[in-house]
Motif scaffolding. Structure first.
Motif, PDB file in Angstrom:
ATOM      1  N   PRO A 107       0.810  -1.229   0.000  1.00  0.00           N
ATOM      2  CA  PRO A 107       0.000   0.000   0.000  1.00  0.00           C
ATOM      3  C   PRO A 107       0.840   1.275   0.000  1.00  0.00           C
ATOM      4  N   ASP A 108       2.155   1.139   0.158  1.00  0.00           N
ATOM      5  CA  ASP A 108       3.004   2.317   0.329  1.00  0.00           C
ATOM      6  C   ASP A 108       2.836   3.370  -0.768  1.00  0.00           C
ATOM      7  N   LEU A 167     -10.275   4.086  -3.072  1.00  0.00           N
ATOM      8  CA  LEU A 167     -11.110   3.002  -3.607  1.00  0.00           C
ATOM      9  C   LEU A 167     -10.249   1.816  -4.021  1.00  0.00           C
ATOM     10  N   GLN A 168      -9.091   2.075  -4.622  1.00  0.00           N
ATOM     11  CA  GLN A 168      -8.208   0.971  -5.004  1.00  0.00           C
ATOM     12  C   GLN A 168      -7.745   0.205  -3.759  1.00  0.00           C
ATOM     13  N   LEU A 169      -7.386   0.925  -2.714  1.00  0.00           N
ATOM     14  CA  LEU A 169      -6.975   0.260  -1.473  1.00  0.00           C
ATOM     15  C   LEU A 169      -8.123  -0.540  -0.859  1.00  0.00           C
ATOM     16  N   ALA A 170      -9.312   0.036  -0.859  1.00  0.00           N
ATOM     17  CA  ALA A 170     -10.456  -0.622  -0.232  1.00  0.00           C
ATOM     18  C   ALA A 170     -10.871  -1.880  -0.973  1.00  0.00           C
ATOM     19  N   GLN A 171     -10.570  -1.940  -2.272  1.00  0.00           N
ATOM     20  CA  GLN A 171     -10.902  -3.142  -3.036  1.00  0.00           C
ATOM     21  C   GLN A 171      -9.834  -4.227  -2.881  1.00  0.00           C
ATOM     22  N   THR A 172      -8.709  -3.885  -2.286  1.00  0.00           N
ATOM     23  CA  THR A 172      -7.618  -4.844  -2.100  1.00  0.00           C
ATOM     24  C   THR A 172      -7.527  -5.352  -0.669  1.00  0.00           C
ATOM     25  N   PHE A 173      -7.754  -4.464   0.304  1.00  0.00           N
ATOM     26  CA  PHE A 173      -7.521  -4.808   1.710  1.00  0.00           C
ATOM     27  C   PHE A 173      -8.838  -4.841   2.488  1.00  0.00           C
ATOM     28  N   LYS A 174      -8.869  -5.697   3.484  1.00  0.00           N
ATOM     29  CA  LYS A 174     -10.076  -5.855   4.289  1.00  0.00           C
ATOM     30  C   LYS A 174     -10.390  -4.589   5.076  1.00  0.00           C
ATOM     31  N   GLU A 175      -9.364  -3.957   5.608  1.00  0.00           N
ATOM     32  CA  GLU A 175      -9.529  -2.707   6.340  1.00  0.00           C
ATOM     33  C   GLU A 175      -8.425  -1.749   5.922  1.00  0.00           C
ATOM     34  N   PHE A 180      -6.144  -7.581 -19.287  1.00  0.00           N
ATOM     35  CA  PHE A 180      -4.798  -7.072 -19.024  1.00  0.00           C
ATOM     36  C   PHE A 180      -4.780  -5.571 -18.708  1.00  0.00           C
ATOM     37  N   GLU A 181      -5.930  -5.001 -18.393  1.00  0.00           N
ATOM     38  CA  GLU A 181      -6.001  -3.599 -17.975  1.00  0.00           C
ATOM     39  C   GLU A 181      -6.178  -3.463 -16.469  1.00  0.00           C
ATOM     40  N   GLY A 182      -6.152  -4.594 -15.743  1.00  0.00           N
ATOM     41  CA  GLY A 182      -6.182  -4.560 -14.288  1.00  0.00           C
ATOM     42  C   GLY A 182      -7.563  -4.503 -13.670  1.00  0.00           C
ATOM     43  N   ARG A 183      -8.613  -4.765 -14.442  1.00  0.00           N
ATOM     44  CA  ARG A 183      -9.970  -4.650 -13.918  1.00  0.00           C
ATOM     45  C   ARG A 183     -10.581  -5.982 -13.477  1.00  0.00           C
ATOM     46  N   ARG A 184     -10.010  -7.100 -13.874  1.00  0.00           N
ATOM     47  CA  ARG A 184     -10.730  -8.370 -13.805  1.00  0.00           C
ATOM     48  C   ARG A 184     -11.021  -8.828 -12.386  1.00  0.00           C
ATOM     49  N   TRP A 185     -10.039  -8.777 -11.480  1.00  0.00           N
ATOM     50  CA  TRP A 185     -10.277  -9.283 -10.127  1.00  0.00           C
ATOM     51  C   TRP A 185     -11.415  -8.525  -9.449  1.00  0.00           C
ATOM     52  N   ASN A 186     -11.383  -7.208  -9.494  1.00  0.00           N
ATOM     53  CA  ASN A 186     -12.447  -6.431  -8.855  1.00  0.00           C
ATOM     54  C   ASN A 186     -13.800  -6.684  -9.502  1.00  0.00           C
ATOM     55  N   THR A 187     -13.800  -6.935 -10.812  1.00  0.00           N
ATOM     56  CA  THR A 187     -15.048  -7.278 -11.490  1.00  0.00           C
ATOM     57  C   THR A 187     -15.608  -8.583 -10.947  1.00  0.00           C
ATOM     58  N   LEU A 188     -14.765  -9.606 -10.831  1.00  0.00           N
ATOM     59  CA  LEU A 188     -15.230 -10.896 -10.318  1.00  0.00           C
ATOM     60  C   LEU A 188     -15.731 -10.778  -8.886  1.00  0.00           C
ATOM     61  N   VAL A 189     -15.021 -10.030  -8.057  1.00  0.00           N
ATOM     62  CA  VAL A 189     -15.461  -9.830  -6.675  1.00  0.00           C
ATOM     63  C   VAL A 189     -16.815  -9.138  -6.645  1.00  0.00           C
ATOM     64  N   ARG A 190     -16.968  -8.106  -7.447  1.00  0.00           N
ATOM     65  CA  ARG A 190     -18.221  -7.345  -7.475  1.00  0.00           C
ATOM     66  C   ARG A 190     -19.399  -8.221  -7.887  1.00  0.00           C
ATOM     67  N   PHE A 191     -19.232  -8.979  -8.943  1.00  0.00           N
ATOM     68  CA  PHE A 191     -20.329  -9.809  -9.445  1.00  0.00           C
ATOM     69  C   PHE A 191     -20.647 -10.949  -8.482  1.00  0.00           C
TER      70      PHE A 191
END
Length: 519
Positions: free
Chosen positions: A106-107, A153-161, A459-470
């Protein structure tokens, strides 16, 4: 809720170190020549210095790009490691991410956040400059709060808190203890930030430089607010804001801007989102993070993906990703599976010297001014986010039209698939392919959106957050678990089974924030 002692100690170390860093350390591409030797109190005493600080905050987004793409697609189903992998990438691929993995750090995100906080705390000092009106101060405040919101928002989609720091930390030590926000609390705060920012004037970057990339160097407030409304379940508001953005926020005079108009020729889709001449396309991009080779800036994506002799070639498209493009059928109705000729081979991926490579960022030897941009928002993203919101608000047929042929109310739109010449996805076919969901049109359109987003944004970095959201929205963890594990189903059945089991628990979707750097 307070942070743990270890985490809080790390935060104090990070913040203390960053207080010593000048706000004006960004590159020449972002930051015109200036005298860097100045007292801190003088950093913000003019319009020009506030502008430089704001541009510097945007420059701080450059170091995030590699992490966003690796964490976004390697954790998901679209990328795998090659035989040249390193330990950090293998951890991510196998979902065994250690606390010191640099791609999950997160640095650099907090670097940007603290820069933003410092600007916000000192904006009023610029009022001594007659050119800095109250209206302009508000515009700069809105711009900086938008940058900060996107980073959070990027941090919140990666880390639990996520430790929430809203203040400039100058004078707050020792003993500063930030609050920690969970995802829901973070989203609620971010919505309020963006609702406020969307009521303020927007800065005009076009006067800063003749390079057309400047028109896109900002985070669009409407697009971000529309995405936040989608994440919080306010689907009707999301529809309204995203459609407004599509219709009114293009930066070019052409009426087709941001409207998914047809592209011509099988190489045109790639050019529509990466334009060799100036590194950014007015017809597709809305917000970008640019890189300038002549200023020694690079996003190192070629190093990750290219298989030539000078690059590492550590990541490649998964077989699952390639199969999605290969399975597409052209709109001519011939019935021949000819593949996605626009977005597939020689666009998103290619086979070179028997290696499958990510081709999307292969910019060519003739390009010496700009490296590949990283897209924050582009036209297809706006349309497919809109389709999600339409579908969730009970307008599944209109959502399917966005995928196929027409965004209702948007002149010249021919749909995401229509613009690349692909056969429409029909509801009757979705029902035949998923008989268990035949009575649930919303769920069927969700599946179609998942597939379309994979092919459009690979390959634009969106896929993981998309899968989590859906998966989270459907209350169906297997939507994510099965897709991510599937890239190993053929070659490593044991890893396939382990990943599917692990990722069937939502508790394993986000990371615990590691101790941040101390020096």
């Amino acid at each position: 809720m307070k942070t743990s002692n270890n985490l809080n100690s790390g935060l104090r170390g990070l913040f203390t170190a960053l207080l010593c860093v000048s706000m004006f350390s960004c590159s020449d591409f972002f930051n015109p020549e200036q005298d860097l030797i100045q007292e801190k109190d003088e950093h913000y005493n003019s319009l020009d210095k506030v502008r430089r600080a704001t541009v510097g905050a945007y420059a701080g987004l450059q170091p995030l790009v590699e992490s966003l793409i690796v964490m976004g697609d390697l954790r998901a189903d679209l990328l795998v490691t090659t035989q040249n992998y390193d330990a950090d990438l293998l951890e991510i691929d196998k979902h065994e991410i250690s606390a010191n993995n640099p791609y999950a750090s997160p640095d650099p995100f907090y670097d940007v956040i603290l820069d933003c906080n410092d600007i916000l705390a000192n904006l009023e000092k610029s009022a001594v400059d007659p050119k800095m009106t109250e209206l302009k101060i508000e515009a700069y405040e809105a711009e900086i709060r938008t940058i900060r919101a996107w980073v959070y928002l990027q941090l919140a989609q990666t880390f639990k808190e996520v430790p929430m720091v809203k203040e400039s930390l100058d004078g707050h030590f020792p003993g500063y203890e930030p609050r920690v926000y969970d995802f829901s609390t973070m989203l609620n705060w971010l919505v309020k930030e963006l609702e406020w920012a969307n009521e303020k004037s927007r800065l005009d970057w076009t006067a800063l430089d003749e390079n057309p990339v400047w028109k896109k160097v900002y985070i669009n407030r409407k697009a971000l607010l529309g995405e936040l409304y989608l994440l919080t379940g306010n689907f009707n508001a999301s529809v309204d804001v995203l459609k407004d953005c599509i219709l009114n926020d293009g930066n070019d005079a052409d009426e087709d801007v941001l409207k998914c108009a047809p592209v011509s020729g099988t190489s045109a889709w790639k050019r529509s989102w990466f334009k060799i001449k100036d590194g950014v396309s007015g017809f597709e991009h809305l917000s970008v993070i640019p890189f300038a080779k002549d200023q020694r800036q690079t996003n190192r994506l070629m190093n990750l993906f290219s298989n030539d002799k000078i690059h590492r070639y550590v990541l490649k498209p998964s077989r699952v990703a390639v199969a999605k493009w290969e399975a597409q059928e052209l709109k001519d109705g011939s019935g021949i599976l000819e593949g996605d000729l626009y977005r597939g081979q020689l666009a998103s991926y290619a086979v070179m010297d028997k290696d499958t490579i990510v081709y999307k960022y292969q910019v060519g030897k003739s390009v010496n001014q700009n490296d590949a941009v990283h897209t924050i928002y582009r036209a297809a993203d706006l349309h497919l986010l809109l389709a999600e919101a339409l579908n969730q608000s009970g307008q599944s047929e209109d959502a399917l039209k966005v995928i196929n042929e027409k965004t209702v109310g948007v002149k010249e739109s021919v749909g995401i698939r229509g613009r690349v010449g692909l056969k429409p996805v029909r509801m009757v076919d979705l029902k035949d392919q998923n008989p268990a969901l035949a009575s649930d049109e919303k769920a069927l359109v969700e599946l179609a959106l998942l597939e379309e987003r994979a092919m459009e944004f690979a390959f634009e970095g969106r896929r993981w957050n998309t899968l989590v959201r859906f998966a989270d929205r459907a209350g169906a963890p297997l939507i994510l678990a099965e897709r991510v594990a599937s890239k190993y189903k053929q070659n490593d059945p044991q890893l396939y089974a382990r990943l599917k089991e692990k990722l069937s628990s939502q508790d394993n979707w986000k990371l615990v924030m590691p101790e941040l750097k101390k020096d």
